[in-house]
Design a protein around this motif. Structure first.
Motif, mmCIF file in Angstrom:
data_model
loop_
_atom_site.group_PDB
_atom_site.id
_atom_site.type_symbol
_atom_site.label_atom_id
_atom_site.label_comp_id
_atom_site.label_asym_id
_atom_site.label_seq_id
_atom_site.Cartn_x
_atom_site.Cartn_y
_atom_site.Cartn_z
ATOM 1 N N ARG A 346 0.833 -1.207 0.000
ATOM 2 C CA ARG A 346 0.000 0.000 0.000
ATOM 3 C C ARG A 346 0.870 1.261 0.000
ATOM 4 N N LYS A 347 2.041 1.198 0.617
ATOM 5 C CA LYS A 347 2.956 2.339 0.649
ATOM 6 C C LYS A 347 3.688 2.543 -0.677
ATOM 7 N N GLY A 348 3.470 1.638 -1.630
ATOM 8 C CA GLY A 348 4.140 1.753 -2.921
ATOM 9 C C GLY A 348 5.464 1.030 -2.987
ATOM 10 N N TYR A 349 5.800 0.248 -1.949
ATOM 11 C CA TYR A 349 7.051 -0.494 -1.946
ATOM 12 C C TYR A 349 6.864 -1.846 -2.621
ATOM 13 N N ASN A 350 7.977 -2.406 -3.062
ATOM 14 C CA ASN A 350 7.941 -3.684 -3.763
ATOM 15 C C ASN A 350 8.169 -4.840 -2.793
ATOM 16 N N THR A 351 7.566 -5.984 -3.119
ATOM 17 C CA THR A 351 7.847 -7.231 -2.417
ATOM 18 C C THR A 351 8.254 -8.266 -3.459
ATOM 19 N N LEU A 387 -10.871 -5.723 8.057
ATOM 20 C CA LEU A 387 -10.202 -4.554 8.626
ATOM 21 C C LEU A 387 -9.373 -3.777 7.608
ATOM 22 N N ASP A 388 -8.850 -4.452 6.590
ATOM 23 C CA ASP A 388 -7.963 -3.783 5.633
ATOM 24 C C ASP A 388 -8.132 -4.417 4.262
ATOM 25 N N ASN A 389 -9.370 -4.457 3.798
ATOM 26 C CA ASN A 389 -9.694 -5.171 2.562
ATOM 27 C C ASN A 389 -8.884 -4.626 1.389
ATOM 28 N N PRO A 390 -8.145 -5.501 0.681
ATOM 29 C CA PRO A 390 -7.296 -5.028 -0.417
ATOM 30 C C PRO A 390 -8.064 -4.472 -1.609
ATOM 31 N N LEU A 391 -9.344 -4.806 -1.732
ATOM 32 C CA LEU A 391 -10.129 -4.232 -2.827
ATOM 33 C C LEU A 391 -10.422 -2.754 -2.594
ATOM 34 N N LEU A 392 -10.310 -2.320 -1.348
ATOM 35 C CA LEU A 392 -10.604 -0.944 -0.992
ATOM 36 C C LEU A 392 -9.324 -0.236 -0.576
ATOM 37 N N GLY A 393 -9.377 1.052 -0.418
ATOM 38 C CA GLY A 393 -8.231 1.792 0.088
ATOM 39 C C GLY A 393 -7.202 2.092 -0.985
ATOM 40 N N PRO A 394 -6.230 2.936 -0.650
ATOM 41 C CA PRO A 394 -5.271 3.422 -1.633
ATOM 42 C C PRO A 394 -4.045 2.514 -1.761
ATOM 43 N N GLY A 395 -3.243 2.803 -2.795
ATOM 44 C CA GLY A 395 -1.888 2.291 -2.872
ATOM 45 C C GLY A 395 -1.673 1.027 -3.663
#
Length: 738
Positions: A346-351, A387-395
């Motif tokens: 979400r912070k724009g970092y790579n994994t 709590l932190d659904n990946p379909l929603l939210g930024p990044g």
């Protein structure tokens, strides 16, 4: 021509060239859009065009025939074609299913029918997301480290522990200390949430850092974060206390961090040198891929393409600065690892994921512990979904969102799997028609979907997951993950982190009746359904349509009997008396006796406590003899004192005598921490052969049926004994009263 005129002509020529290039680009885009639209129209036509029985059979046969012709060929293009064929067949089935089979005429039909449809939609969605996720795995390779070691970064190695025995933790610490990395840039810490004096003493003896904290808040994640606040290495390598790293772990993994300044986390596979409960109880160790191999062999490399590699809690490296930026390891859910990777993305970092095993550990010893571990994973994924659904939210980009979505949806399989295990019983018990279509039409649409998807997955996953084993794994877990997933999805704050026990033993074989209860219930229901179906078949033999419907439900029920039988079979815990599992490995060695005689030989296995040695012909070393074993790898060698405890032909078993810390360190370097040990055995299982896999699952299902019969007979005898005992007591009491 003066310079001004020349300049004007050049400008006009450049403008004309730019205009022509723009026009060409616009035409190219227009052509691509038109082709895409035409492809979508053709694709939609293939899916939605209505066909009768024989045209549908012919269409499916052509698609299946093409897949059979292409399947033996190599290359990714063939895999993409097989995926496309499977998608067409599966979507065509679902379109027909929704538009042609839902004309229910009773409430009972509708109740069971719509329940089955929802389960099928779930399965199809997971199938399509899985294709997207694994269609083009990345296969990342190591990046060499710079020759100048002065530019190599500092690394803190964390080994968290809570209640694991010292014998499990010791080898991991020695493996971490043996990492090939400049010693002034490497610091190893044992993070002991159990606060045990003997662990502190071990760390002081071998030169390892030791950390504790005042409480156990947030379990493993809190333990890691407490260490994060007290250390300052540029990078952090994390190993569960039973995962022994190889010497090459850092050198193979760290290069990617130096190449990619935005890389926050790199994960490597979790590899196990001991069998899990499925492998041990079903005797499939080293012949059928481990349950987790699909994730680490296929899914993670697919995630890597979409920059959505998951942190899995161990065998990984993280960049401190980026981990601290997100507040450390995530503590909001019980799957702190996957949630941490999500926060980093979400912070724009790579994994990243490097699919080369560079550590190995202990699998869960018992089926109950295995189920408990999966329940925690399922609960954690349900928490992330709320709590932190990946379909929603930024990044996140679309590919990342879909990869995380598939990971979460996977753990919601409990209810759909139970629906599939009981669906034909709706007809056999209650006469409910869950399909408003003839049996022949159902077969014409459903069977191609099932066959084509299984064939495609066998192509994509066959090196790491054999056909039909996914159904076994999910059937075993379905009952147990259903409740925690649903309850956690409703109330995501419920549930606590539980530590998976490792390093235990099973002194004698036993049938785990507690864990097997739901499988016995499901097997009983399906056997009863088969009996009812056979009776129905006998009474309706003169009605061809009814016979086809009954036969279809009977075949489905028979498959469910096999699956639930396999679930019962895996509940028979086999004996395991070794505290330290043996690892099969042929390593060059030398045997030296107290008389000064030396013989070249090789190992056939090793463990924390001893080795198996293959001697040259005609060498006699009696049991009880003290010998020195020297292991070699290139210019390196390690000698350890042992004594012979077993002789069988040319094979000799030796047990290690009391070793000094230095001897233990070198022994670990030459065995568990060998750089080539786990990578050489990765992806070497027999490739999937669907018919052979079906035969294996059938064999195990029949074994489970035999075990089920034995349990029924035993319970019947116990009941008769109790009844007889009660009758005798009543008779004695009556005589006394008289």
């Amino acid at each position: 021509m003066n310079s001004a005129t020349s300049r004007t002509w050049r400008q006009r020529a450049e403008a004309a060239a730019q205009k022509a290039a723009g026009l060409s680009l616009w035409r190219h885009r227009f052509v691509r859009i038109v082709l895409l639209i035409l492809a979508l129209i053709a694709f939609g036509t293939l899916i939605m065009v209505p066909l009768g029985f024989w045209p549908q059979v012919l269409f499916s046969a052509c698609m299946l025939g093409l897949a059979l012709v292409l399947r033996p060929s190599g290359g990714r293009l063939v895999s993409q074609i097989l995926i496309a064929l499977s998608v067409v067949i599966s979507l065509r089935y679902m379109y027909w299913r929704i538009t042609e089979t839902l004309g229910f005429t009773s409430l009972l039909d509708a109740l069971f029918g719509y329940g089955l449809l929802l389960a099928e939609i779930y399965a199809l969605l997971v199938l399509l997301l899985g294709y997207m996720q694994t269609a083009w795995p990345l296969h990342r390779k190591p990046v060499p480290m710079p020759e100048d070691v002065d530019v190599w970064p500092t690394v803190d190695v964390y080994v968290p522990t809570y209640n694991e025995p010292l014998s499990v933790v010791r080898q991991t610490l020695y493996g971490a200390l043996a990492l090939d990395w400049p010693q002034d840039k490497l610091r190893v810490y044992l993070l002991d949430d159990g606060r045990r004096p003997e662990f502190r003493e071990l760390c002081e003896e071998i030169g390892c850092g030791y950390m504790t904290r005042d409480d156990n808040r947030h379990a493993k994640a809190g333990n890691l974060n407490a260490a994060l606040a007290r250390t300052d290495g540029e990078y952090i390598a994390i190993f569960d206390c039973d995962h022994i790293p190889t010497r090459s772990f850092l050198q193979l993994s760290m290069g990617w961090f130096l190449r990619d300044s935005k890389l926050a986390m790199l994960q490597t596979p979790h590899h196990f040198f001991s069998p899990d409960p499925f492998e041990r109880n079903l005797n499939t160790f080293q012949s059928v891929p481990n349950e987790g191999n699909l994730f680490y062999g296929v899914v993670q490399e697919g995630n890597d393409l979409w920059n959505a590699s998951f942190f899995c809690g161990s065998c990984a490296i993280m960049r401190r600065s980026m981990l601290e930026e997100i507040g450390g390891v995530a503590v909001e859910t019980v799957t702190e690892d996957a949630h941490t990777a999500l926060k980093l993305n979400r912070k724009g970092y790579n994994t990243a994921y490097l699919g080369i095993p560079q550590a190995a550990g202990l699998a869960t010893e018992s089926l109950s512990a295995h189920v408990g571990q999966r329940m925690r994973w399922a609960r954690g994924m349900a928490q992330i979904a709320r709590l932190d659904n990946p379909l929603l939210g930024p990044g996140l980009k679309l590919g990342q969102r879909l990869c995380y979505l598939n990971a979460m949806l996977h753990f919601f399989f409990g209810l759909p799997r139970l629906v599939f295990l009981t669906a034909p019983l709706a007809y056999l018990f209650f006469g409910a028609h869950v399909f408003q279509a003839s049996a022949l039409m159902i077969a014409a649409y459903a069977l191609p979907h099932i066959i084509q998807s299984n064939m495609t997955n066998s192509r994509l996953q066959g090196r790491f997951r054999h056909s039909f084993w996914n159904e076994v794994y999910e059937s075993v877990l379905a009952w147990y993950i259903l409740r925690p997933v649903l309850s956690t999805f409703i109330n995501p704050r419920r549930g606590a982190f539980n530590v998976t026990a490792k390093g235990g033993i099973i002194e004698k074989s036993f049938f785990d009746a507690n864990i097997a209860r739901p499988y016995i219930l499901l097997l009983s229901l399906n056997l009863l359904g088969m009996a009812i179906g056979l009776v129905m078949l006998a009474f309706n033999f003169d009605d061809p349509d009814q016979v086809m419907t009954i036969l279809m439900n009977l075949l489905w029920t028979l498959f469910n009997v096999v699956l639930t039988g396999a679930c019962v079979a895996v509940s028979l815990e086999t004996r395991q008396v070794r505290h330290s599992p043996r690892v099969e490995a042929e390593l060059p060695a030398m045997v030296r006796t107290s008389e000064g005689l030396a013989y070249r030989c090789s190992t056939y296995d090793f463990s924390e406590q001893g080795l198996g040695i293959t001697l040259p012909p005609d060498i006699d070393i009696p049991v009880g003899t003290k010998v020195e074993i020297t292991l070699r790898r290139g210019d390196d060698e390690a000698s350890v004192p042992t004594h012979v405890v077993l002789r069988q032909g040319r094979r000799m078993g030796v047990k290690l005598d009391d070793l000094t810390p230095e001897q233990t360190f070198h022994y670990t370097q030459m065995t568990f921490a060998r750089a080539d040990l786990w990578a050489s055995s990765w992806n070497t299982k027999t490739p999937d052969a669907p018919l052979k896999a079906l035969h294996e699952v059938l064999r195990i299902g029949v074994r489970g049926l035999g075990l089920f019969g034995a349990v029924v007979v035993q319970n019947a005898r116990s009941w008769m004994t109790r009844t007889q005992s009660g009758s005798d007591k009543s008779s004695t009491k009556l005589k006394a009263e008289r």
